[in-house]
Design a protein around this motif. Structure first.
Motif, mmCIF file in Angstrom:
data_model
loop_
_atom_site.group_PDB
_atom_site.id
_atom_site.type_symbol
_atom_site.label_atom_id
_atom_site.label_comp_id
_atom_site.label_asym_id
_atom_site.label_seq_id
_atom_site.Cartn_x
_atom_site.Cartn_y
_atom_site.Cartn_z
ATOM 1 N N SER A 109 10.534 -4.425 -4.499
ATOM 2 C CA SER A 109 9.603 -4.654 -3.396
ATOM 3 C C SER A 109 9.452 -3.345 -2.629
ATOM 4 O O SER A 109 10.256 -2.413 -2.782
ATOM 5 C CB SER A 109 10.138 -5.747 -2.461
ATOM 6 O OG SER A 109 11.303 -5.268 -1.780
ATOM 7 N N LYS A 110 8.428 -3.266 -1.795
ATOM 8 C CA LYS A 110 8.223 -2.051 -1.002
ATOM 9 C C LYS A 110 9.406 -1.816 -0.058
ATOM 10 O O LYS A 110 9.809 -0.672 0.177
ATOM 11 C CB LYS A 110 6.915 -2.143 -0.218
ATOM 12 C CG LYS A 110 5.687 -2.142 -1.116
ATOM 13 C CD LYS A 110 4.399 -2.230 -0.322
ATOM 14 C CE LYS A 110 3.192 -2.230 -1.251
ATOM 15 N NZ LYS A 110 1.906 -2.332 -0.517
ATOM 16 N N ALA A 111 9.959 -2.895 0.462
ATOM 17 C CA ALA A 111 11.116 -2.758 1.356
ATOM 18 C C ALA A 111 12.321 -2.201 0.604
ATOM 19 O O ALA A 111 13.071 -1.371 1.138
ATOM 20 C CB ALA A 111 11.453 -4.118 1.971
ATOM 21 N N SER A 273 7.117 -0.139 -10.507
ATOM 22 C CA SER A 273 6.769 -0.595 -9.157
ATOM 23 C C SER A 273 5.451 0.020 -8.701
ATOM 24 O O SER A 273 4.646 -0.638 -8.032
ATOM 25 C CB SER A 273 7.897 -0.235 -8.182
ATOM 26 O OG SER A 273 9.123 -0.829 -8.588
ATOM 27 N N PHE A 274 5.218 1.291 -9.052
ATOM 28 C CA PHE A 274 3.952 1.971 -8.754
ATOM 29 C C PHE A 274 2.781 1.167 -9.317
ATOM 30 O O PHE A 274 1.813 0.861 -8.604
ATOM 31 C CB PHE A 274 3.991 3.373 -9.369
ATOM 32 C CG PHE A 274 2.663 4.069 -9.496
ATOM 33 C CD1 PHE A 274 2.109 4.747 -8.423
ATOM 34 C CD2 PHE A 274 1.968 4.060 -10.704
ATOM 35 C CE1 PHE A 274 0.879 5.401 -8.538
ATOM 36 C CE2 PHE A 274 0.750 4.713 -10.827
ATOM 37 C CZ PHE A 274 0.201 5.384 -9.743
ATOM 38 N N GLN A 280 -1.362 -5.073 -7.181
ATOM 39 C CA GLN A 280 -1.206 -6.035 -6.091
ATOM 40 C C GLN A 280 -2.167 -5.713 -4.945
ATOM 41 O O GLN A 280 -2.631 -6.608 -4.237
ATOM 42 C CB GLN A 280 0.236 -5.992 -5.594
ATOM 43 C CG GLN A 280 0.724 -7.247 -4.919
ATOM 44 C CD GLN A 280 2.229 -7.222 -4.753
ATOM 45 O OE1 GLN A 280 2.840 -6.167 -4.552
ATOM 46 N NE2 GLN A 280 2.863 -8.377 -4.866
ATOM 47 N N SER A 281 -2.470 -4.422 -4.793
ATOM 48 C CA SER A 281 -3.375 -3.982 -3.721
ATOM 49 C C SER A 281 -4.838 -4.104 -4.114
ATOM 50 O O SER A 281 -5.715 -3.755 -3.320
ATOM 51 C CB SER A 281 -3.062 -2.527 -3.351
ATOM 52 O OG SER A 281 -1.731 -2.395 -2.892
ATOM 53 N N GLY A 308 1.807 -12.372 -12.086
ATOM 54 C CA GLY A 308 1.280 -13.700 -12.337
ATOM 55 C C GLY A 308 -0.234 -13.735 -12.313
ATOM 56 O O GLY A 308 -0.844 -14.798 -12.209
ATOM 57 N N GLN A 309 -0.889 -12.539 -12.397
ATOM 58 C CA GLN A 309 -2.342 -12.501 -12.299
ATOM 59 C C GLN A 309 -3.044 -13.014 -13.551
ATOM 60 O O GLN A 309 -4.256 -13.186 -13.552
ATOM 61 C CB GLN A 309 -2.810 -11.067 -11.999
ATOM 62 C CG GLN A 309 -2.518 -10.632 -10.576
ATOM 63 C CD GLN A 309 -3.074 -9.239 -10.294
ATOM 64 O OE1 GLN A 309 -3.594 -8.582 -11.195
ATOM 65 N NE2 GLN A 309 -2.953 -8.805 -9.060
#
Length: 325
Positions: A109-111, A273-274, A280-281, A308-309
């Motif tokens: 995740s970004k966090a 993640s990239f 996701q964006s 899940g897209q």
């Protein structure tokens, strides 16, 4: 009976260098060719042919349970040896295909990315930030030279990437100042090296063609190694780039300190993640494919499975009953 130091394997090495193969490809091909020879009891490849190659590839799939791409690399290595060097036609080969598929990649995740970066030193944080911010492989990042960073266009040129391809990817604005500082440090080290007639290791035999190129700032590695070594092709003293094991050890410590221990995290996780976070964006999958340097969009589509897209427009029937909970 060829072995690691045999004239035959050294002959193959010379043939690859004459054809301009990268050091990485050379090591990979020699590894799989050596395994092929050992699998058949150290018989010389000239004494073998298509049947022995089929048996080897089938063994890799059925017994060693290698992934499809691994089996393909082994096949490419053996085919190079027979077709390009020994001039032996293997013909059509019917061997057992590997069935082990890729698992869905681990994604942070970004966090979690932020927490890990916070526990890294300046240099290591910059490397991992480039992996996440530009979608680089760790080998691609560590091979970056000053000429590959384009501050004016906010872009990075990746040279000799996977499959010997060059590509362009984006540069995060957040990394401009850290990169400028890294450039300054690298150039100062190059200046000191040049006083001893030492410089960055040059690709292939470029150093022989342009003997003073090592003095050019453009060729200096962004992340130089701490020590000097001998060039694998010319035996001249030079400074190579930082070894990937340094970054991997730093990353392992940072993950422990950040408490990100519930999932497997490697340098490649930041590239995954990239891609996932771009999709996701709302980024177009074709654009992400170009940035990652994938030949086939199907390779990039694995990240839609992470999100899940592939089920876009559908929802779980349980959600229709949510009011009853």
């Amino acid at each position: 009976m060829p072995d690691a130091k045999s004239p035959f394997l050294e002959f193959l090495r010379r043939e690859m260098r004459l054809r301009g193969y990268s050091i990485r490809t050379e090591k990979t091909y020699l590894f799989w060719i050596k395994r092929y020879i050992l699998f058949h009891g150290k018989r010389h490849p000239e004494e073998m042919g298509a049947n022995e190659v089929k048996a080897y590839l089938t063994w890799l799939a059925a017994t060693e349970n290698v992934a499809i791409n691994t089996q393909k690399v082994a096949l490419n290595a053996v085919v190079f040896m027979y077709h390009k060097v020994l001039n032996i036609d293997l013909g059509e080969m019917d061997f057992k295909l590997a069935t082990k598929q890729r698992h869905l990649p681990s994604v942070l995740s970004k966090a979690e990315v932020g927490a890990i970066l916070a526990h890294l030193g300046d240099r290591d944080r910059l490397v991992i930030s480039l992996l996440y911010g530009s979608g680089l492989r760790v080998s691609e990042c560590l091979r970056l030279r000053i000429q590959d960073i384009h501050f004016d266009r906010m872009a990075i040129t990746v040279r000799d990437g996977k499959a010997n391809k060059d590509r362009q990817t984006l540069l995060s604005r957040a990394l401009v100042e850290p990169l400028r500082e890294a450039v300054s440090l690298a150039l100062e080290l190059q200046r000191k090296d040049n006083e001893r007639n030492i410089g960055p290791s040059m690709p292939g035999v470029l150093g022989k063609k342009y003997p003073n190129a090592y003095k050019s700032p453009a060729w200096m590695f962004l992340f130089p190694s701490s020590g000097v070594c001998q060039h694998p092709l010319t035996d001249e003293p030079c400074r190579h780039h930082l070894h990937h094991s340094v970054i991997r050890k730093a990353l392992q410590r940072a993950c422990a300190q950040a408490g990100v221990t519930h999932k497997r995290v490697s340098c490649h996780t930041f590239r995954h993640s990239f891609a996932t976070h771009l999709l996701q964006s709302g980024y177009d999958i074709r654009s992400v494919q170009e940035l990652l340097g994938h030949n086939d969009v199907k390779t990039t589509q694995i990240y839609t499975h992470v999100l899940g897209q592939q089920y876009a427009g559908t929802h779980s029937p349980l959600d229709d009953l949510s009011a009853n909970f």
